[in-house]
Write a protein that holds these residues in place. Structure first.
Motif, PDB file in Angstrom:
ATOM      1  N   MET A 180      14.993  -4.178  -1.021  1.00 48.68           N
ATOM      2  CA  MET A 180      14.869  -5.512  -0.404  1.00 48.68           C
ATOM      3  C   MET A 180      15.352  -6.630  -1.334  1.00 48.68           C
ATOM      4  N   THR A 181      15.558  -6.290  -2.608  1.00 49.80           N
ATOM      5  CA  THR A 181      16.106  -7.312  -3.525  1.00 49.80           C
ATOM      6  C   THR A 181      17.638  -7.386  -3.427  1.00 49.80           C
ATOM      7  N   LEU A 182      18.246  -6.389  -2.762  1.00 49.42           N
ATOM      8  CA  LEU A 182      19.714  -6.354  -2.665  1.00 49.42           C
ATOM      9  C   LEU A 182      20.148  -7.188  -1.456  1.00 49.42           C
ATOM     10  N   LYS A 183      20.321  -8.446  -1.692  1.00 47.66           N
ATOM     11  CA  LYS A 183      20.609  -9.368  -0.586  1.00 47.66           C
ATOM     12  C   LYS A 183      21.997  -9.975  -0.707  1.00 47.66           C
ATOM     13  N   ASP A 184      22.537 -10.377   0.437  1.00 49.04           N
ATOM     14  CA  ASP A 184      23.784 -11.124   0.469  1.00 49.04           C
ATOM     15  C   ASP A 184      23.418 -12.607   0.429  1.00 49.04           C
ATOM     16  N   ALA A 185      23.840 -13.257  -0.629  1.00 51.90           N
ATOM     17  CA  ALA A 185      23.427 -14.650  -0.844  1.00 51.90           C
ATOM     18  C   ALA A 185      23.988 -15.602   0.215  1.00 51.90           C
ATOM     19  N   LYS A 186      25.095 -15.205   0.850  1.00 49.69           N
ATOM     20  CA  LYS A 186      25.736 -16.128   1.799  1.00 49.69           C
ATOM     21  C   LYS A 186      25.174 -16.024   3.218  1.00 49.69           C
ATOM     22  N   MET A 187      24.417 -14.961   3.508  1.00 53.06           N
ATOM     23  CA  MET A 187      23.934 -14.795   4.886  1.00 53.06           C
ATOM     24  C   MET A 187      22.948 -15.906   5.257  1.00 53.06           C
ATOM     25  N   LYS A 188      23.204 -16.509   6.426  1.00 49.70           N
ATOM     26  CA  LYS A 188      22.302 -17.569   6.889  1.00 49.70           C
ATOM     27  C   LYS A 188      21.013 -16.937   7.411  1.00 49.70           C
ATOM     28  N   THR A 189      19.895 -17.516   7.067  1.00 53.17           N
ATOM     29  CA  THR A 189      18.623 -17.019   7.575  1.00 53.17           C
ATOM     30  C   THR A 189      18.040 -18.052   8.545  1.00 53.17           C
ATOM     31  N   GLY A 190      17.165 -17.557   9.409  1.00 54.83           N
ATOM     32  CA  GLY A 190      16.537 -18.459  10.385  1.00 54.83           C
ATOM     33  C   GLY A 190      17.426 -18.761  11.583  1.00 54.83           C
ATOM     34  N   VAL A 191      18.534 -18.032  11.716  1.00 53.32           N
ATOM     35  CA  VAL A 191      19.453 -18.293  12.839  1.00 53.32           C
ATOM     36  C   VAL A 191      19.009 -17.571  14.113  1.00 53.32           C
ATOM     37  N   ALA A 192      18.371 -16.418  13.943  1.00 57.06           N
ATOM     38  CA  ALA A 192      17.893 -15.663  15.103  1.00 57.06           C
ATOM     39  C   ALA A 192      16.560 -16.255  15.547  1.00 57.06           C
ATOM     40  N   LYS A 193      16.517 -16.722  16.775  1.00 51.47           N
ATOM     41  CA  LYS A 193      15.287 -17.318  17.301  1.00 51.47           C
ATOM     42  C   LYS A 193      14.626 -16.289  18.219  1.00 51.47           C
ATOM     43  N   ILE A 194      13.733 -15.525  17.644  1.00 52.40           N
ATOM     44  CA  ILE A 194      13.094 -14.457  18.414  1.00 52.40           C
ATOM     45  C   ILE A 194      11.920 -15.034  19.202  1.00 52.40           C
ATOM     46  N   GLY A 195      11.939 -14.758  20.503  1.00 54.92           N
ATOM     47  CA  GLY A 195      10.884 -15.275  21.383  1.00 54.92           C
ATOM     48  C   GLY A 195      11.098 -14.746  22.784  1.00 54.92           C
ATOM     49  N   LEU A 254      31.164 -14.903  20.805  1.00 55.41           N
ATOM     50  CA  LEU A 254      29.986 -15.269  21.600  1.00 55.41           C
ATOM     51  C   LEU A 254      29.407 -16.588  21.111  1.00 55.41           C
ATOM     52  N   ASP A 255      28.965 -17.409  22.076  1.00 55.56           N
ATOM     53  CA  ASP A 255      28.322 -18.662  21.676  1.00 55.56           C
ATOM     54  C   ASP A 255      26.872 -18.376  21.258  1.00 55.56           C
ATOM     55  N   ASP A 256      26.197 -19.402  20.757  1.00 57.22           N
ATOM     56  CA  ASP A 256      24.854 -19.186  20.212  1.00 57.22           C
ATOM     57  C   ASP A 256      23.872 -18.679  21.274  1.00 57.22           C
ATOM     58  N   ALA A 257      23.980 -19.187  22.505  1.00 56.45           N
ATOM     59  CA  ALA A 257      23.055 -18.750  23.567  1.00 56.45           C
ATOM     60  C   ALA A 257      23.223 -17.245  23.816  1.00 56.45           C
TER      61      ALA A 257
END
Lengths: 127, 220
Positions: free
Chosen positions: B122-137, B204-207
């Motif tokens: 879990m420490t092996l991360k891609d620094a450029k990946m955006k987080t918080g983009v997936a809105k799960i609900g 694909l668009d964000d929606a």
């Protein structure tokens, strides 16, 4: 003697330019049509190109048989290139054929069209 | 005096034991490097892709959910029905391809080692990946399936709810396995993660992306 020195210098410069150019090509990673076909197309169209790849049984529309000279001969090269570039829906065919424009360069797609013509042993229809 | 010394020594030993015997995640994962790539960048040629023995792990911390990793490392299952690189596991009979049995990960860790290995991965991360983009609900499963099955035909290559192609990872339990933010990033640009991956990039668009990531996250 002077001429030889200049030649050596020129050769070294040429070699350096070639090396840099090779590096640029390497980063673009242009592939042969056969290699691209073996990775992107075979999963549905099959190793033999007859439309019997490992995914074929799960597709609603059978993948095109690239060895079928008659059916392939009815398609123009531009039509085939468009199908590869933009996907099946761009030529009125199945959406299960995705667009490969982000995976392949225009030159690679042109090479694949030529590769398909070898597979079908046919030429493309006029536009 | 001697008694006190023994007590202090025993206490020191007691305190030292957990750290001395705590599993070293990096050391546990290191041998995995014989098959998995543990450091980037990703390979860039088809020849290199075909030489790949197991999936890349150098961005495991961006890709996976830790709880899933801990379970998987104790009991690995086949995620890619045709193996890591499908084209290496094809059996052709006449003009028809079928899948030859793919190699399965032979490593199986104890619960303690799996937890330590997962901590490290879990420490092996891609620094450029955006987080918080997936809105799960809440989302419309019907709309999601229309997009995923009818429009994008993801089931052509992925097995979805028990039906679909074999050349790419199954979606069975995928919601437990993958971080929704990574799914968002991968679907949006697969070639960022793996330049020669045999998945086409979707526009694909964000929606639409939210429908995809929510549907995938729901498959647990």
């Amino acid at each position: 003697m002077k001429t030889i020195v200049i030649s050596k210098f020129s050769a070294a410069m040429f070699a350096a330019a070639l090396f840099l150019a090779a590096g640029m090509v390497g980063s673009a990673s242009a592939e042969t049509a056969a290699d691209n076909y073996s990775l992107y197309c075979v999963q549905c169209h099959g190793t033999a190109g007859t439309g019997k790849g490992i995914n074929a049984p799960y597709l609603a529309v059978a993948p095109r048989n690239h060895s079928d000279a008659k059916a392939m001969g009815e398609l123009s090269d531009a039509n085939v290139a468009l199908a590869i570039t933009e996907g099946g829906s761009a030529v009125g065919k199945s959406t299960q054929m995705p667009a490969w424009k982000h995976n392949l360069t225009a030159a690679e797609i042109k090479d694949i069209v030529a590769h398909l013509r070898k597979m079908c042993k046919c030429t493309g229809a006029a536009k | 005096m001697i008694k006190r010394g023994i007590t202090v020594f025993a206490l020191a030993l007691l305190l030292a034991v957990p750290s001395a015997f705590a599993a070293d995640g990096a050391a546990i994962v290191k041998p995995c490097g014989s098959c998995h790539k543990l450091a980037g960048p990703a390979v860039k040629t088809i020849a290199e892709v075909k030489a790949r023995k197991a999936p890349d792990l150098f961005y495991a911390g961006s890709k996976f959910n830790k709880d899933w990793l801990v379970g998987f490392l104790q009991n690995p299952t086949v995620i890619r029905p045709a193996g890591t690189v499908y084209s290496n596991n094809i059996k052709t009979t006449g003009d028809t391809d079928t899948v030859a049995a793919p190699a399965k990960c032979a490593s199986k860790l104890s619960a303690g080692d799996a937890a330590a290995a997962a901590d490290y991965l879990m420490t092996l991360k891609d620094a450029k990946m955006k987080t918080g983009v997936a809105k799960i609900g809440e989302f419309s499963k019907a709309k999601a399936k229309m997009l995923i099955i009818k429009t994008e035909a993801c089931n052509g290559c992925h097995s979805i709810e028990g039906n679909g192609g074999l050349s790419c990872p199954t979606w069975e339990g995928i919601g437990k396995r993958l971080n929704p933010d990574w799914v968002y990033s991968f679907v949006q640009d697969p070639q960022y993660w793996d330049p020669k991956v045999w998945m086409g990039k979707r526009d694909l668009d964000d929606a639409s992306m939210q429908l995809v990531v929510n549907y995938i996250a729901s498959l647990k």
